[in-house]
Design a protein around this motif. Structure first.
Motif, short mmCIF file in Angstrom:
data_model
loop_
_atom_site.label_atom_id
_atom_site.label_comp_id
_atom_site.label_asym_id
_atom_site.label_seq_id
_atom_site.Cartn_x
_atom_site.Cartn_y
_atom_site.Cartn_z
N LEU A 1 0.84 -1.20 0.00
CA LEU A 1 0.00 0.00 0.00
C LEU A 1 0.88 1.26 0.00
N GLN A 2 0.61 2.15 -0.92
CA GLN A 2 1.37 3.40 -1.02
C GLN A 2 0.53 4.56 -0.47
N ASP A 3 1.22 5.67 -0.26
CA ASP A 3 0.51 6.89 0.16
C ASP A 3 -0.61 7.22 -0.82
N GLY A 4 -1.74 7.57 -0.30
CA GLY A 4 -2.85 8.00 -1.16
C GLY A 4 -3.64 6.86 -1.75
N GLU A 5 -3.24 5.63 -1.43
CA GLU A 5 -3.92 4.48 -2.02
C GLU A 5 -4.91 3.83 -1.05
N VAL A 6 -5.74 2.97 -1.63
CA VAL A 6 -6.66 2.15 -0.86
C VAL A 6 -6.34 0.69 -1.19
N LYS A 7 -6.26 -0.15 -0.15
CA LYS A 7 -6.07 -1.59 -0.39
C LYS A 7 -7.42 -2.28 -0.32
N ILE A 8 -7.74 -2.99 -1.37
CA ILE A 8 -9.07 -3.60 -1.48
C ILE A 8 -8.96 -5.12 -1.49
N ARG A 9 -9.75 -5.77 -0.63
CA ARG A 9 -9.92 -7.22 -0.69
C ARG A 9 -10.98 -7.46 -1.77
N VAL A 10 -10.52 -7.97 -2.89
CA VAL A 10 -11.37 -8.01 -4.09
C VAL A 10 -12.43 -9.10 -3.98
N LYS A 11 -13.63 -8.77 -4.42
CA LYS A 11 -14.73 -9.74 -4.50
C LYS A 11 -15.05 -10.09 -5.95
N ALA A 12 -14.99 -9.12 -6.82
CA ALA A 12 -15.33 -9.36 -8.22
C ALA A 12 -14.54 -8.43 -9.12
N CYS A 13 -14.23 -8.92 -10.33
CA CYS A 13 -13.49 -8.10 -11.30
C CYS A 13 -14.26 -8.08 -12.61
N GLY A 14 -14.16 -6.96 -13.32
CA GLY A 14 -14.78 -6.88 -14.63
C GLY A 14 -13.84 -7.40 -15.70
N LEU A 15 -14.44 -8.12 -16.68
CA LEU A 15 -13.65 -8.59 -17.82
C LEU A 15 -14.17 -7.84 -19.05
N ASN A 16 -13.26 -7.17 -19.73
CA ASN A 16 -13.64 -6.36 -20.87
C ASN A 16 -12.96 -6.84 -22.15
N PHE A 17 -13.53 -6.43 -23.27
CA PHE A 17 -12.90 -6.79 -24.54
C PHE A 17 -11.46 -6.30 -24.59
N LEU A 18 -11.24 -5.19 -23.94
CA LEU A 18 -9.90 -4.63 -23.88
C LEU A 18 -8.89 -5.59 -23.27
N ASP A 19 -9.35 -6.41 -22.34
CA ASP A 19 -8.44 -7.38 -21.72
C ASP A 19 -7.93 -8.40 -22.75
N LEU A 20 -8.78 -8.71 -23.72
CA LEU A 20 -8.32 -9.57 -24.82
C LEU A 20 -7.22 -8.89 -25.61
N MET A 21 -7.44 -7.61 -25.84
CA MET A 21 -6.45 -6.87 -26.64
C MET A 21 -5.14 -6.74 -25.88
N VAL A 22 -5.24 -6.59 -24.57
CA VAL A 22 -4.02 -6.59 -23.75
C VAL A 22 -3.32 -7.93 -23.91
N ARG A 23 -4.08 -9.02 -23.78
CA ARG A 23 -3.49 -10.35 -23.87
C ARG A 23 -2.75 -10.52 -25.19
N GLN A 24 -3.35 -10.02 -26.25
CA GLN A 24 -2.74 -10.17 -27.57
C GLN A 24 -1.66 -9.13 -27.82
N GLY A 25 -1.59 -8.14 -26.96
CA GLY A 25 -0.63 -7.06 -27.19
C GLY A 25 -1.09 -6.08 -28.25
N THR A 26 -2.37 -6.10 -28.57
CA THR A 26 -2.87 -5.21 -29.62
C THR A 26 -3.37 -3.89 -29.06
N ILE A 27 -2.76 -3.42 -28.00
CA ILE A 27 -3.06 -2.07 -27.54
C ILE A 27 -1.78 -1.26 -27.61
#
Lengths: 417, 417
Positions: free
Chosen positions: A60-86
């Motif tokens: 945790l850094q200054d100015g940040e919030v640490k979150i115990r994650v419950k759910a994450c969004g999956l977007n088409f952009l994540d596919l593009m990240v995976r492929q490196g097409t961003i």
């Protein structure tokens, strides 16, 4: 050609095998230490580049919030990240994911506005697909009491993007018309809902044939993506539409500009046509960039048209427009509490099922948002091939076809509605 | 190279000689018949293509208003018409001019809302530079009592364009910043005034050096057009501006897009850089079109930027947005009556002085609007060369230099303020 679907079940099983002991129960204990589960992208490429691994928790850094994650969004952009097409992706290995919801676990120095135990949703500049996330407080928003974690993870990116495009870029007003591609996707559904908050707005939606029954009521006119939508729109509205929202790019840019009424606005907010199913990502990206037809500003002058580009992630992480986004989020949360908008969740997936989830979004099988549910256990699979030895650096997808919207593949996926 | 200034006085004199008997007094009598004075463009090219001639009066059609013209607006666009550097101009000979003010002389069948004797201002699709104009009633607006005919002829095109660009295309709001080229021109001055109607708007103006004293108070920051304005703007506002209004085109398009803040809007509303002073108009136009740098929509996506084109004439005459323009005119007339806006008139010219007027706007010598005053007699010139025999089809401009903003040339021109 769609090479991604093949060998998925085996891979998922293999992934679970390798991460034995990483199920939800054990996670609780590991969470008290310094390790956490996270989805890791080993390198740009196919689905096989994804693994669920243990990873040191972020500090945790200054100015940040640490979150115990419950759910994450999956977007088409994540596919593009995976492929490196961003554009300018960080160097792998990396943890993907740009948004999550969860509970505040601790707050950094100089962090105001949040307390331990707050239910929050947040943007993260990568690293969202993990059990614990640290992100600047300016990117964190308190969840309404009645909002579920899955809804919250489906809320941030899509509704903020839809709102900014409609009201900040296109200045949507009474009586206007909006054409939206991928109307069944999470942004498309957010756009359709936000359009109902303005009187007398006509929404033209374009979606895959098999989604039509499910989303017909969300738009005014719905067209199959495989037909000549230009002709259909012009039949209904010969002078065109006021706003075109395009996440596909390619030939749709020219079509979108052509369909605009005078003073209409075309907004490119994604380039999913760049995802070809192949994994030679960089070349594919470069090729797509050059294949996109460039636009002469004098043409816009003669036709009285507006061409815009919109990337929420760049707006947040490159352009620092966090306070604008917060003001939009305030408005969106009011609309949510007034029950005027509500995120559409397509399905929930365990971290270990990220490949199937990604395949589903790649195939455009989803209606609304795909959610990675941190506490969900993967759907058990039959024991089969345990000799899978492929390396992350190789491309082992087979040439088998998995038709878009394949029903068998859909039936084995978990739906929550 | 500026070839247009040469031989102007001689031509004007010649034009008056040829049209002897066409002065204001005789016009009155000709006005009662079927003929009227009008400025005629014989063919595309230099100033020598313009003549004042007698012409049959237009016949009033259903839905039209016949206006006894008092004053006409002269715009940079009229130069481009003369040179043929606009898209799809009508075939010459033609009467130029897109706006006028005057008194309603008669109304056509099915024309409502106007009576004989009404003081009006109007848009006209060419043919404005004449003693009598017929135009559809939907393009005619009643003048406020306190507005002069010169002000009215300076009002329509520039204020409507400025309003639509700022509020319809760019959605100008409190605290934003606007960069405007040709800040001393009629649109520039309208933009500056309209920006003062929104709280806390910063206006960066770019203008020729010699105009700076006259217009300094109308904008927040004023830069000389010959300096590196990008650097100067960035010194004051490192993150750029929200709106760029560009009537120049060429290299300013790239600069304008670069100067935009995220979510900012660049609007191209003219292409005066296309006017080279040469008369090989079509080729010059075609060359300029291809030289304009085209914009990749993915670049806009990555940078969160908006690129728009705006042509009021196309909006009115091609795209039929007359009711939108009327609603804008209603708002503008309220602002005028509240004394929040007031057209800046640079100078009044007789029809016979149209070449000098056009030269002045070509040289960007004007501050505010140039008006053709139908009832004004041309400033007398010394009798000299009466052997001038050049043909309209030839290019006889000499190679003499007339420097931009030349003081001698300015001093002999009539100013009204």
């Amino acid at each position: 050609m769609d090479k991604e679907g093949a060998g998925m079940a085996e891979e998922t099983e293999c992934m679970i095998d390798k991460n034995v002991g990483m199920d939800a129960e054990n996670v609780e204990s590991s969470g008290n230490g310094k390790e956490m589960r996270a989805v890791m992208l080993a390198g740009f490429g196919g689905l096989n580049k994804l693994r669920v691994t243990k990873k040191v928790m972020p500090e945790l850094q200054d100015g940040e919030v640490k979150i115990r994650v419950k759910a994450c969004g999956l977007n088409f952009l994540d596919l593009m990240v995976r492929q490196g097409t961003i554009d300018n992706p960080p160097k792998p290995p990396l943890v993907p994911g740009f948004e999550c919801s969860g509970i505040v676990e601790s707050v950094g120095k100089n962090t105001t506005g949040f307390e331990i135990g707050d239910r929050v949703m947040a943007f993260v500049n990568y690293n969202a697909w993990a059990e614990v996330v640290c992100t600047p407080a300016e990117l964190v928003y308190k969840m309404p009491d009645e909002m579920t974690f899955a809804e919250a993870a489906a809320f941030c990116l899509n509704f903020v993007a839809a709102y900014l495009m409609l009201f900040e870029v296109a200045n949507l007003r009474e009586g206007m018309s909006v054409l939206v591609h991928s109307a069944g996707g999470a942004v498309g559904q957010a756009v359709a809902q936000l359009c109902t908050t303005v009187p007398n707005v006509t929404v033209f939606g374009i979606a895959s044939c098999f989604k039509q029954a499910a989303i017909r009521d969300s738009v005014t006119h719905l067209f199959d993506r495989n037909i000549d939508y230009m002709q259909e729109v012009k039949k209904i509205s010969p002078e065109g539409v006021d706003v075109v929202l395009d996440c596909l790019c390619g030939e749709n840019t020219g079509k979108g500009l052509t369909l605009l009424k005078p003073l209409g606005t075309y907004i490119l907010y994604g380039a999913s046509n760049m995802v070809t199913g192949e994994t030679k990502s960089f070349f594919s990206f470069a090729k797509s960039w050059w294949q996109v037809e460039k636009v002469n500003p004098i043409k816009l002058y003669e036709e009285n048209k507006v061409m815009a580009g919109f990337s929420l992630l760049n707006l947040l992480f490159k352009h620092g427009k966090c306070s604008l986004v917060r003001s939009v989020m305030d408005k969106l949360l009011c609309l949510y509490e007034e029950k005027k908008i509500k995120p559409v969740v397509d399905s929930l997936w365990a971290l270990e099922e990220v490949k199937e989830a990604m395949q589903r979004i790649h195939d455009r099988g989803n209606i609304g948002k795909l959610i990675l549910d941190i506490e969900k256990s993967p759907t058990p699979l039959m024991a089969s091939d345990s000799t899978e030895t492929s390396e992350a650096g190789e491309e082992e997808e087979e040439e088998e076809e998995e038709p878009e919207g394949d029903n068998d593949s859909k039936e084995r996926m978990p739906f929550i509605h």
